[in-house]
Enzyme design. Structure first.
Site: not given
Length: 301
Positions: A96-98
């Site tokens: 998700a690379k939040r």
């Protein structure tokens, strides 16, 4: 049910004898024709890939954007639950690379670990430790932080010299493997397309797990990647391949040929074998290859 990420990863490395992570990036425009009109096409496609490759992998990595863009979040939930139930012990990484301030990060953490029941999530460290702490607080969950990514543009920031000879990606590696890893649940993303930087990160972080995208469709060299990133015991890596496995049954004319799941399994098996050929005494069979001394006797035999 969900698993303790680090313990599950170490166990599956040894039991399945695999460093291969299969990325699940379902593109509705590329699904096989037999699934095209089905309401649960994304789930059925990914489920078939999972079933075909589960004994060859150390993890699965669904990319949330591929599901959200086609309004298939419910299918993503169902897929992760399916993996946990039908293939227990295999970790699921939500890609998700939040990255956001602490209060928002807390909701993103709830999304990844509460809603989707992922075992680990990818996170952007750019906003600092307080933006990462909400993920770190989830006991048993993996937090995999971007370090030196596989895209060429990553160098725009990640290779910046901080003034004392240290690169930004090196500072990230030091922070994450040091004070940020107080709960022992951190890992890093380092691309296979930059083996020199991968080797540098390994030298900085010891045995910390590394998620390594870039083999397969992105062209990262497997031998160079394994050599640069493996730990002394031939472990420590999750080498991700997505498109090269998912769409292995798709011809150059973009037409599907035969059983797409069988094609994916063959591609995963070939990739696993290529990875393990570069590791000391390991094979995809799950058994150690014999290591011979100069006189022809098996060491330890």
């Amino acid at each position: 049910m969900a698993v303790d990420f680090m313990n599950a990863l170490r166990a599956v490395w040894r039991e399945c004898d695999s460093l291969l992570c299969v990325g699940l990036d379902p593109d509705p425009s590329r699904l096989p024709p037999l699934l095209a009109d089905k309401p649960q096409a994304v789930f059925e496609f990914c489920r078939s890939i999972v079933d075909a490759t589960a004994d060859l992998v150390c993890a699965f990595k669904p990319q949330i954007a591929y599901f959200a863009a086609c309004r298939a979040e419910a299918q993503l939930e169902a897929l992760i639950e399916y993996i946990h139930v039908q293939h227990p012990g295999i970790p699921v990484i939500l890609d998700a690379k939040r990255g956001d301030i602490g209060s928002t990060a807390g909701r993103y953490a709830e999304e990844a670990f509460g809603r989707y029941q992922a075992d680990a999530v990818t996170v952007n460290p750019y906003m600092g430790r307080d933006s990462v702490e909400p993920y770190l607080a989830w006991e048993g969950k993996g937090v995999i932080l971007l370090c030196r990514t596989s895209n060429s543009g990553g160098a725009d920031l990640q290779n910046l010299d901080l003034g004392d000879g240290e690169k930004l990606y090196e500072r990230v590696a030091r922070l994450v493997s040091g004070s940020w890893n107080a709960n022992g649940n951190c890992a890093l993303v380092v691309g296979a397309t930059f083996p020199d930087e991968l080797a540098r990160v390994r030298s900085l972080v010891g045995d910390m797990p590394l998620l390594v995208p870039g083999i397969g469709a992105q062209g990262g060299d497997i031998a160079a990647t394994v050599s640069a990133g493996q730990t002394k015991d031939g472990l420590g890596l999750m080498l991700n391949s997505s498109r090269a496995i998912l769409y292995a049954g798709e011809g150059e004319d973009k037409r599907w040929n035969g059983d797409f799941a069988a094609a994916a399994r063959q591609a995963a098996s070939d990739t696993c074998a290529a990875i393990n050929a570069c590791r000391a005494y390991r094979s995809c069979s799950g058994k150690k290859k014999p290591v011979f001394d100069r006189g022809g006797a098996i060491r330890g035999g």
